[in-house]
Scaffold this active site. Structure first.
Site, PDB file in Angstrom:
ATOM      1  N   ASN A  44       0.840  -1.197   0.000  1.00  0.00           N
ATOM      2  CA  ASN A  44       0.000   0.000   0.000  1.00  0.00           C
ATOM      3  C   ASN A  44       0.876   1.248   0.000  1.00  0.00           C
ATOM      4  O   ASN A  44       1.965   1.275   0.572  1.00  0.00           O
ATOM      5  CB  ASN A  44      -1.027  -0.003   1.137  1.00  0.00           C
ATOM      6  CG  ASN A  44      -0.456  -0.289   2.507  1.00  0.00           C
ATOM      7  OD1 ASN A  44       0.543  -0.981   2.647  1.00  0.00           O
ATOM      8  ND2 ASN A  44      -1.087   0.255   3.529  1.00  0.00           N
ATOM      9  N   ILE A  45       0.384   2.263  -0.685  1.00  0.00           N
ATOM     10  CA  ILE A  45       1.134   3.514  -0.847  1.00  0.00           C
ATOM     11  C   ILE A  45       0.203   4.661  -0.485  1.00  0.00           C
ATOM     12  O   ILE A  45      -0.823   4.873  -1.155  1.00  0.00           O
ATOM     13  CB  ILE A  45       1.625   3.664  -2.305  1.00  0.00           C
ATOM     14  CG1 ILE A  45       2.464   2.429  -2.708  1.00  0.00           C
ATOM     15  CG2 ILE A  45       2.434   4.954  -2.463  1.00  0.00           C
ATOM     16  CD1 ILE A  45       2.791   2.359  -4.187  1.00  0.00           C
ATOM     17  N   GLU A  46       0.541   5.354   0.595  1.00  0.00           N
ATOM     18  CA  GLU A  46      -0.329   6.438   1.077  1.00  0.00           C
ATOM     19  C   GLU A  46       0.157   7.795   0.568  1.00  0.00           C
ATOM     20  O   GLU A  46       1.198   7.893  -0.089  1.00  0.00           O
ATOM     21  CB  GLU A  46      -0.397   6.379   2.610  1.00  0.00           C
ATOM     22  CG  GLU A  46      -0.970   5.049   3.069  1.00  0.00           C
ATOM     23  CD  GLU A  46      -1.143   4.926   4.568  1.00  0.00           C
ATOM     24  OE1 GLU A  46      -0.531   5.699   5.330  1.00  0.00           O
ATOM     25  OE2 GLU A  46      -1.903   4.018   4.975  1.00  0.00           O
ATOM     26  N   CYS A  55      -4.288   0.680  -2.256  1.00  0.00           N
ATOM     27  CA  CYS A  55      -4.106  -0.581  -1.531  1.00  0.00           C
ATOM     28  C   CYS A  55      -3.081  -1.483  -2.232  1.00  0.00           C
ATOM     29  O   CYS A  55      -2.888  -1.418  -3.453  1.00  0.00           O
ATOM     30  CB  CYS A  55      -5.419  -1.351  -1.465  1.00  0.00           C
ATOM     31  SG  CYS A  55      -6.680  -0.558  -0.482  1.00  0.00           S
ATOM     32  N   GLU A  57      -3.195  -4.688  -2.904  1.00  0.00           N
ATOM     33  CA  GLU A  57      -3.731  -5.617  -3.915  1.00  0.00           C
ATOM     34  C   GLU A  57      -3.831  -4.941  -5.280  1.00  0.00           C
ATOM     35  O   GLU A  57      -3.525  -5.523  -6.314  1.00  0.00           O
ATOM     36  CB  GLU A  57      -5.155  -6.082  -3.547  1.00  0.00           C
ATOM     37  CG  GLU A  57      -5.309  -6.699  -2.190  1.00  0.00           C
ATOM     38  CD  GLU A  57      -5.657  -5.661  -1.131  1.00  0.00           C
ATOM     39  OE1 GLU A  57      -4.874  -4.725  -0.904  1.00  0.00           O
ATOM     40  OE2 GLU A  57      -6.720  -5.807  -0.508  1.00  0.00           O
ATOM     41  N   CYS A  88     -10.241  -4.938   1.016  1.00  0.00           N
ATOM     42  CA  CYS A  88     -11.323  -3.945   1.080  1.00  0.00           C
ATOM     43  C   CYS A  88     -12.265  -4.133  -0.107  1.00  0.00           C
ATOM     44  O   CYS A  88     -11.950  -4.838  -1.073  1.00  0.00           O
ATOM     45  CB  CYS A  88     -10.747  -2.536   1.114  1.00  0.00           C
ATOM     46  SG  CYS A  88     -10.271  -1.903  -0.501  1.00  0.00           S
ATOM     47  N   CYS A  91     -10.948  -3.215  -3.612  1.00  0.00           N
ATOM     48  CA  CYS A  91     -10.018  -4.221  -4.157  1.00  0.00           C
ATOM     49  C   CYS A  91     -10.760  -5.479  -4.595  1.00  0.00           C
ATOM     50  O   CYS A  91     -10.390  -6.104  -5.587  1.00  0.00           O
ATOM     51  CB  CYS A  91      -8.931  -4.552  -3.142  1.00  0.00           C
ATOM     52  SG  CYS A  91      -7.767  -3.193  -2.968  1.00  0.00           S
TER      53      CYS A  91
HETATM   54  N1  THU Z   1      -5.231  -1.306   2.744  1.00  0.00           N
HETATM   55  C1  THU Z   1      -4.743  -2.162   1.798  1.00  0.00           C
HETATM   56  O1  THU Z   1      -3.609  -1.990   1.309  1.00  0.00           O
HETATM   57  N2  THU Z   1      -5.536  -3.189   1.395  1.00  0.00           N
HETATM   58  C2  THU Z   1      -6.786  -3.433   1.867  1.00  0.00           C
HETATM   59  O2  THU Z   1      -7.496  -4.278   1.337  1.00  0.00           O
HETATM   60  C3  THU Z   1      -7.253  -2.713   3.052  1.00  0.00           C
HETATM   61  C4  THU Z   1      -6.557  -1.427   3.325  1.00  0.00           C
HETATM   62  C5  THU Z   1      -4.388  -0.177   3.174  1.00  0.00           C
HETATM   63  C6  THU Z   1      -4.883   1.165   2.713  1.00  0.00           C
HETATM   64  C7  THU Z   1      -4.270   2.088   3.757  1.00  0.00           C
HETATM   65  O3  THU Z   1      -2.967   2.444   3.338  1.00  0.00           O
HETATM   66  C8  THU Z   1      -4.155   1.224   5.003  1.00  0.00           C
HETATM   67  O4  THU Z   1      -4.324  -0.115   4.576  1.00  0.00           O
HETATM   68  C9  THU Z   1      -5.188   1.531   6.084  1.00  0.00           C
HETATM   69  O5  THU Z   1      -6.461   1.500   5.575  1.00  0.00           O
END
Ligand code: THU
Length: 132
Positions: A44-46, A55, A57, A88, A91
């Protein structure tokens, strides 16, 4: 569990370490296994503009697609969760675009694993056939 699934979880775990999560601190890793045996990983990259987070995936899937790999055997996802990390809703929708029957291997850092088909996780998904 199949040997290839164990390997996929390992690759997702390695990718998880590269997650860019200064805001949530919640790191997720994913790995996609293509039908020809290639593995594409994602984390995941914020972003400071929070809503732009992507996310793990989706990163893994988009990497695979952009490299010309469109048919998948399985997808693994791992996070530091009590239960195996669940993908989520957004995804799930993206994964279902590339195969409703794909097994989704959900894992956590304690070694718990749960495997479900994406069509079980997103029943009656909106899909390409709905656009015809
Ligand atoms: N996140 C994912 O990478 N995949 C998911 O299916 C659920 C959420 C990440 C997004 C965000 O960077 C962090 O988890 C918190 O929500």
């Amino acid at each position: 569990m199949k040997k290839e699934y164990k390997k996929l979880i390992k690759e997702a775990e390695k990718a998880r370490k590269r997650a860019y999560t200064p805001y949530s601190k919640f790191k997720v890793g994913a790995a996609v296994l293509s039908v020809d045996g290639e593995i594409f990983t994602g984390c995941n990259i914020e972003n400071a503009s929070f809503g732009l987070a992507v996310c793990a995936e989706r990163v893994a899937i988009f990497k695979a697609i952009s490299e010309g790999s469109t048919k998948f055997e399985a997808i693994a996802i791992i996070g530091d969760t009590d239960k195996p990390c669940s993908p989520c809703g957004a995804c799930r929708q993206v994964i279902s675009e590339f195969g409703e029957d794909i097994p989704l291997i959900m894992a956590n850092l304690n070694g718990d694993v749960k495997i479900k088909k994406i069509k079980e996780l997103l029943p009656e998904a909106f899909g390409k056939n709905d656009l015809l």
